[in-house]
Design a protein around this motif. Sequence first.
Motif, PDB file in Angstrom:
ATOM      1  N   ILE A 183      34.121   0.793   4.815  1.00  0.00           N
ATOM      2  CA  ILE A 183      33.447   1.386   4.435  1.00  0.00           C
ATOM      3  C   ILE A 183      33.007   2.060   5.637  1.00  0.00           C
ATOM      4  O   ILE A 183      33.437   1.431   6.836  1.00  0.00           O
ATOM      5  CB  ILE A 183      32.204   0.871   4.338  1.00  0.00           C
ATOM      6  CG1 ILE A 183      32.224   0.762   2.297  1.00  0.00           C
ATOM      7  CG2 ILE A 183      31.149   1.883   4.621  1.00  0.00           C
ATOM      8  CD1 ILE A 183      30.920  -0.381   1.876  1.00  0.00           C
ATOM      9  N   ALA A 184      33.495   3.220   6.152  1.00  0.00           N
ATOM     10  CA  ALA A 184      32.734   3.538   7.562  1.00  0.00           C
ATOM     11  C   ALA A 184      31.651   3.599   8.087  1.00  0.00           C
ATOM     12  O   ALA A 184      30.907   3.844   7.572  1.00  0.00           O
ATOM     13  CB  ALA A 184      33.334   5.581   7.424  1.00  0.00           C
ATOM     14  N   GLY A 185      31.561   3.430   9.214  1.00  0.00           N
ATOM     15  CA  GLY A 185      30.421   3.088  10.125  1.00  0.00           C
ATOM     16  C   GLY A 185      30.122   1.607   9.861  1.00  0.00           C
ATOM     17  O   GLY A 185      29.585   1.294   9.924  1.00  0.00           O
ATOM     18  N   ASP A 186      30.861   0.252   9.049  1.00  0.00           N
ATOM     19  CA  ASP A 186      29.961  -0.851   8.703  1.00  0.00           C
ATOM     20  C   ASP A 186      30.389  -1.505  10.218  1.00  0.00           C
ATOM     21  O   ASP A 186      31.331  -1.172  11.120  1.00  0.00           O
ATOM     22  CB  ASP A 186      31.182  -1.741   7.474  1.00  0.00           C
ATOM     23  CG  ASP A 186      32.575  -1.889   8.346  1.00  0.00           C
ATOM     24  OD1 ASP A 186      32.883  -1.401   9.188  1.00  0.00           O
ATOM     25  OD2 ASP A 186      33.579  -2.385   7.114  1.00  0.00           O
ATOM     26  N   ASN A 187      29.710  -2.886   9.779  1.00  0.00           N
ATOM     27  CA  ASN A 187      28.965  -3.319  11.221  1.00  0.00           C
ATOM     28  C   ASN A 187      30.048  -4.618  11.128  1.00  0.00           C
ATOM     29  O   ASN A 187      28.644  -6.197  11.408  1.00  0.00           O
ATOM     30  CB  ASN A 187      27.896  -3.140  11.906  1.00  0.00           C
ATOM     31  CG  ASN A 187      26.979  -3.504  10.603  1.00  0.00           C
ATOM     32  OD1 ASN A 187      27.284  -3.940   9.402  1.00  0.00           O
ATOM     33  ND2 ASN A 187      25.879  -3.718  11.156  1.00  0.00           N
ATOM     34  N   VAL A 188      31.473  -5.241  10.626  1.00  0.00           N
ATOM     35  CA  VAL A 188      31.142  -6.643  10.072  1.00  0.00           C
ATOM     36  C   VAL A 188      31.508  -7.738  10.693  1.00  0.00           C
ATOM     37  O   VAL A 188      31.025  -8.348  11.157  1.00  0.00           O
ATOM     38  CB  VAL A 188      32.196  -6.215   8.848  1.00  0.00           C
ATOM     39  CG1 VAL A 188      32.551  -7.760   8.112  1.00  0.00           C
ATOM     40  CG2 VAL A 188      31.826  -5.701   7.271  1.00  0.00           C
ATOM     41  N   ARG A 189      31.908  -7.151  12.103  1.00  0.00           N
ATOM     42  CA  ARG A 189      32.762  -8.092  12.765  1.00  0.00           C
ATOM     43  C   ARG A 189      31.563  -7.209  14.170  1.00  0.00           C
ATOM     44  O   ARG A 189      32.012  -8.363  15.441  1.00  0.00           O
ATOM     45  CB  ARG A 189      33.972  -7.089  13.315  1.00  0.00           C
ATOM     46  CG  ARG A 189      35.353  -7.414  12.335  1.00  0.00           C
ATOM     47  CD  ARG A 189      36.525  -6.855  12.405  1.00  0.00           C
ATOM     48  NE  ARG A 189      37.373  -7.548  12.045  1.00  0.00           N
ATOM     49  CZ  ARG A 189      38.057  -6.860  10.314  1.00  0.00           C
ATOM     50  NH1 ARG A 189      37.518  -6.018   9.880  1.00  0.00           N
ATOM     51  NH2 ARG A 189      38.735  -7.683   9.403  1.00  0.00           N
ATOM     52  N   ALA A 190      30.878  -6.690  14.332  1.00  0.00           N
ATOM     53  CA  ALA A 190      30.260  -6.559  15.021  1.00  0.00           C
ATOM     54  C   ALA A 190      28.597  -7.372  14.838  1.00  0.00           C
ATOM     55  O   ALA A 190      27.823  -7.050  15.031  1.00  0.00           O
ATOM     56  CB  ALA A 190      29.015  -4.843  15.465  1.00  0.00           C
ATOM     57  N   TYR A 191      29.311  -8.765  15.137  1.00  0.00           N
ATOM     58  CA  TYR A 191      28.151  -9.477  14.883  1.00  0.00           C
ATOM     59  C   TYR A 191      26.794  -9.669  15.582  1.00  0.00           C
ATOM     60  O   TYR A 191      25.434  -9.901  15.582  1.00  0.00           O
ATOM     61  CB  TYR A 191      28.014 -11.396  14.361  1.00  0.00           C
ATOM     62  CG  TYR A 191      29.353 -11.807  15.569  1.00  0.00           C
ATOM     63  CD1 TYR A 191      30.462 -11.837  15.494  1.00  0.00           C
ATOM     64  CD2 TYR A 191      27.882 -12.143  16.326  1.00  0.00           C
ATOM     65  CE1 TYR A 191      31.258 -12.271  16.659  1.00  0.00           C
ATOM     66  CE2 TYR A 191      29.296 -13.146  17.635  1.00  0.00           C
ATOM     67  CZ  TYR A 191      30.239 -12.849  16.881  1.00  0.00           C
ATOM     68  OH  TYR A 191      30.775 -13.703  18.407  1.00  0.00           O
ATOM     69  N   ARG A 192      26.731  -9.389  17.327  1.00  0.00           N
ATOM     70  CA  ARG A 192      26.032  -9.293  18.064  1.00  0.00           C
ATOM     71  C   ARG A 192      25.302  -8.752  18.348  1.00  0.00           C
ATOM     72  O   ARG A 192      23.792  -7.968  18.813  1.00  0.00           O
ATOM     73  CB  ARG A 192      26.950  -9.394  19.530  1.00  0.00           C
ATOM     74  CG  ARG A 192      27.652 -10.575  19.548  1.00  0.00           C
ATOM     75  CD  ARG A 192      27.639 -10.710  21.213  1.00  0.00           C
ATOM     76  NE  ARG A 192      28.905 -11.610  21.170  1.00  0.00           N
ATOM     77  CZ  ARG A 192      28.416 -12.758  21.702  1.00  0.00           C
ATOM     78  NH1 ARG A 192      27.619 -13.451  22.013  1.00  0.00           N
ATOM     79  NH2 ARG A 192      29.854 -14.084  21.619  1.00  0.00           N
ATOM     80  N   GLU A 193      25.568  -7.321  16.818  1.00  0.00           N
ATOM     81  CA  GLU A 193      24.571  -5.940  17.412  1.00  0.00           C
ATOM     82  C   GLU A 193      23.941  -6.505  15.683  1.00  0.00           C
ATOM     83  O   GLU A 193      22.664  -5.375  16.490  1.00  0.00           O
ATOM     84  CB  GLU A 193      25.361  -4.565  17.135  1.00  0.00           C
ATOM     85  CG  GLU A 193      25.996  -4.273  18.319  1.00  0.00           C
ATOM     86  CD  GLU A 193      27.089  -3.261  18.609  1.00  0.00           C
ATOM     87  OE1 GLU A 193      27.186  -2.362  17.603  1.00  0.00           O
ATOM     88  OE2 GLU A 193      28.140  -3.061  19.695  1.00  0.00           O
ATOM     89  N   ARG A 194      24.566  -6.776  14.742  1.00  0.00           N
ATOM     90  CA  ARG A 194      23.329  -6.848  13.443  1.00  0.00           C
ATOM     91  C   ARG A 194      22.444  -8.079  13.882  1.00  0.00           C
ATOM     92  O   ARG A 194      21.419  -8.171  13.693  1.00  0.00           O
ATOM     93  CB  ARG A 194      24.505  -7.536  12.842  1.00  0.00           C
ATOM     94  CG  ARG A 194      25.395  -6.424  12.301  1.00  0.00           C
ATOM     95  CD  ARG A 194      26.123  -6.782  10.803  1.00  0.00           C
ATOM     96  NE  ARG A 194      27.332  -7.964  11.313  1.00  0.00           N
ATOM     97  CZ  ARG A 194      27.190  -8.820  10.250  1.00  0.00           C
ATOM     98  NH1 ARG A 194      26.101  -9.397   9.996  1.00  0.00           N
ATOM     99  NH2 ARG A 194      28.399 -10.041  10.943  1.00  0.00           N
ATOM    100  N   VAL A 195      22.670  -9.289  14.707  1.00  0.00           N
ATOM    101  CA  VAL A 195      21.707  -9.763  14.907  1.00  0.00           C
ATOM    102  C   VAL A 195      21.491 -10.525  16.055  1.00  0.00           C
ATOM    103  O   VAL A 195      22.257 -10.404  17.238  1.00  0.00           O
ATOM    104  CB  VAL A 195      22.146 -11.827  13.946  1.00  0.00           C
ATOM    105  CG1 VAL A 195      21.138 -12.497  14.042  1.00  0.00           C
ATOM    106  CG2 VAL A 195      22.851 -11.328  13.306  1.00  0.00           C
ATOM    107  N   LYS A 196      19.659 -10.187  16.472  1.00  0.00           N
ATOM    108  CA  LYS A 196      19.460  -9.640  17.980  1.00  0.00           C
ATOM    109  C   LYS A 196      19.168 -11.002  18.090  1.00  0.00           C
ATOM    110  O   LYS A 196      18.752 -11.940  17.321  1.00  0.00           O
ATOM    111  CB  LYS A 196      18.743  -8.947  18.407  1.00  0.00           C
ATOM    112  CG  LYS A 196      18.573  -7.516  17.976  1.00  0.00           C
ATOM    113  CD  LYS A 196      20.078  -6.961  19.255  1.00  0.00           C
ATOM    114  CE  LYS A 196      20.721  -5.413  17.978  1.00  0.00           C
ATOM    115  NZ  LYS A 196      22.159  -5.034  19.512  1.00  0.00           N
ATOM    116  N   GLY A 197      19.501 -11.600  19.390  1.00  0.00           N
ATOM    117  CA  GLY A 197      18.191 -12.925  20.350  1.00  0.00           C
ATOM    118  C   GLY A 197      17.159 -12.876  20.164  1.00  0.00           C
ATOM    119  O   GLY A 197      16.441 -12.196  20.051  1.00  0.00           O
ATOM    120  N   VAL A 198      16.779 -14.066  19.619  1.00  0.00           N
ATOM    121  CA  VAL A 198      14.880 -14.191  20.387  1.00  0.00           C
ATOM    122  C   VAL A 198      14.850 -14.469  21.680  1.00  0.00           C
ATOM    123  O   VAL A 198      15.660 -15.367  21.895  1.00  0.00           O
ATOM    124  CB  VAL A 198      14.882 -15.594  19.659  1.00  0.00           C
ATOM    125  CG1 VAL A 198      12.919 -15.155  19.231  1.00  0.00           C
ATOM    126  CG2 VAL A 198      15.226 -14.939  17.333  1.00  0.00           C
ATOM    127  N   GLY A 199      13.655 -13.512  21.956  1.00  0.00           N
ATOM    128  CA  GLY A 199      13.209 -13.990  23.635  1.00  0.00           C
ATOM    129  C   GLY A 199      14.188 -12.654  23.870  1.00  0.00           C
ATOM    130  O   GLY A 199      14.449 -12.580  25.487  1.00  0.00           O
TER     131      GLY A 199
END
Length: 82
Positions: free
Chosen positions: A66-82
């Motif tokens: 799918i165009a624009g998917d973020n499957v491999r960009a896990y650091r952008e999908r899931v942000k750290g706490v604090g």
Amino acid sequence: MSDDSGLWLLALGPAGAGALYWAIYRYYRNTDKSHAFERETTVDAGPVTGSEHKVGEVKGTRKTRIAGDNVRAYRERVKGVG
């Protein structure tokens, strides 16, 4: 001079190879410097919202992604706490 005096030189080869392998592994993996998002990140699930309006339809496509998917960009999908 005995034959045992050169054994340290033979032992140096495998020991040096092991040390070189470990140094290259640590350099490229950076396991101590990487963010472990599985342990350090919390994801709060909210209630499911949305509607049942049809947005579009795709028929007969041969694209595997799918165009624009973020499957491999896990650091952008899931942000750290604090």
